[in-house]
Design an enzyme around this catalytic site. Structure first.
Site, PDB file in Angstrom:
ATOM      1  N   HIS A  77     -44.938   0.923 -62.471  1.00  0.00           N
ATOM      2  CA  HIS A  77     -43.866   1.477 -61.703  1.00  0.00           C
ATOM      3  C   HIS A  77     -42.722   0.493 -61.657  1.00  0.00           C
ATOM      4  CE1 HIS A  77     -41.425   1.343 -57.704  1.00  0.00           C
ATOM      5  NE2 HIS A  77     -40.965   2.554 -58.231  1.00  0.00           N
ATOM      6  N   HIS A 112     -33.421  -2.701 -60.922  1.00  0.00           N
ATOM      7  CA  HIS A 112     -33.942  -1.962 -59.679  1.00  0.00           C
ATOM      8  C   HIS A 112     -33.232  -3.048 -58.518  1.00  0.00           C
ATOM      9  CE1 HIS A 112     -37.858  -1.193 -57.111  1.00  0.00           C
ATOM     10  NE2 HIS A 112     -37.160  -0.315 -57.174  1.00  0.00           N
TER      11      HIS A 112
END
Length: 322
Positions: free
Chosen positions: A40, A117
């Site tokens: 992830h 992110h």
């Protein structure tokens, strides 16, 4: 039967080429019916603490960052970093699904693209794709799934540039979305790369696949995460590739009230419970079977080996052993 029962056959020491080592009974099984370990937010291992904050982060963080970046940046980093291993290290560990969230830096006039992110990465998309291609040259029987998504700030021209780069870098390794994705067929045709491109820009390109469903609980509690995944299983698995995400998600309010903690600490505390659940799962075409299982900090709790070992259950089913 648990994953521990089959680990000696599939081999902890050989995860770097585990697909090549799968029993021949599984070579004609579609990849979307196998158990595949994934990471992830793959590229968060190289987040740049000095980069701009992404436009999509909560407004309160952007405001505070303008005032006291010396406080916000370390906090953003420790709650955004989900991996510590490089691309090659993840590949060698056995990861075969990669969650690649792509963005263009605001006010950047070049064609450089980065991963994102919360903040941007140091490594460019171009460099990362080249690293994948180089590693695959050494392991011709391994196949990877590159899930490209988000595309924050990309114009039509930048989408075209990225798609062209994918075709140039991977060339004949790119598997068309019309192909039968069994290991035997991929090996026969020399395909090693399945690119999932979650944007309408991919629709006219036969060598790009559509977005892969990702079961994301969006919760910080591992028990609630498992409840969510079990709920999704009751509705039945998708027909093709899909991801069950083991990743926990902390909202801004939680982070502010737990300043001394980090996503890594949270993930490591939760892994024993999550892996106990993983060991009870099975891959395959049936309604409640899983396919890709993606996690954070992929070296934790033998995550990769446990997921790979689930494929032994398919072998037993195929040979009539229960």
């Amino acid at each position: 039967m648990t994953a521990a029962d089959v680990r000696p056959i599939l081999g902890d020491q050989n995860n770097k080429n585990w697909m090549a080592q799968l029993p021949e009974q599984l070579w004609d099984m579609p990849l979307y019916n196998l158990a595949i370990p994934g990471s992830h937010d793959t590229m968060s291992f190289c987040l740049d603490i000095n980069s701009p904050i992404v436009e999509s982060v909560p407004g309160i963080l952007k405001i505070v960052d303008r005032i006291i970046p010396c406080v916000t940046r370390p906090m953003i980093l420790k709650w955004s970093r989900t991996q510590e291993d490089s691309i090659v290290a993840q590949l060698e560990a056995g990861i075969r699904y990669f969650d690649l969230r792509i963005a263009r830096k605001k006010n950047d006039t070049s064609n450089n693209l980065y991963f994102v992110h919360g903040i941007y990465t140091i490594v460019t998309v171009q460099k990362a794709l080249e690293d994948f291609a180089q590693w695959l040259e050494t392991y011709p029987k391994e196949a990877v799934i590159l899930a490209c998504s988000h595309f924050e700030g990309l114009t039509e021209d930048l989408h075209n540039h990225l798609i062209w780069s994918l075709k140039i870098i991977f060339g004949s390794k790119l598997c068309p979305n019309t192909e039968i994705v069994t290991l035997r067929n991929l090996w026969k045709l020399g395909y090693q790369v399945i690119v999932s491109y979650d944007d309408p820009a991919a629709e006219k390109h036969q060598d790009l696949w559509s977005g892969i469903p990702y079961w994301w609980a969006n919760r910080v509690d591992p028990e609630v995460l498992v409840e969510y995944l079990e709920y999704k299983k009751q509705g039945g698995r998708p027909g093709g590739f899909f991801v069950a995400g083991l990743n926990l998600t902390a909202e801004t309010a939680y982070i502010i009230s737990h300043l001394s903690e980090s996503l890594k600490k949270l993930a490591l505390q939760s892994y024993p419970y999550l892996m106990n659940w993983v060991q009870k799962q099975s891959p395959g075409p049936s309604k409640q079977c899983l396919n890709i299982i993606a996690g954070d900090f992929i070296r934790s709790e033998n995550f990769v080996s446990e997921v790979i070992a689930l494929n032994k259950k398919l072998r037993r089913t195929n040979t009539g052993i229960h």
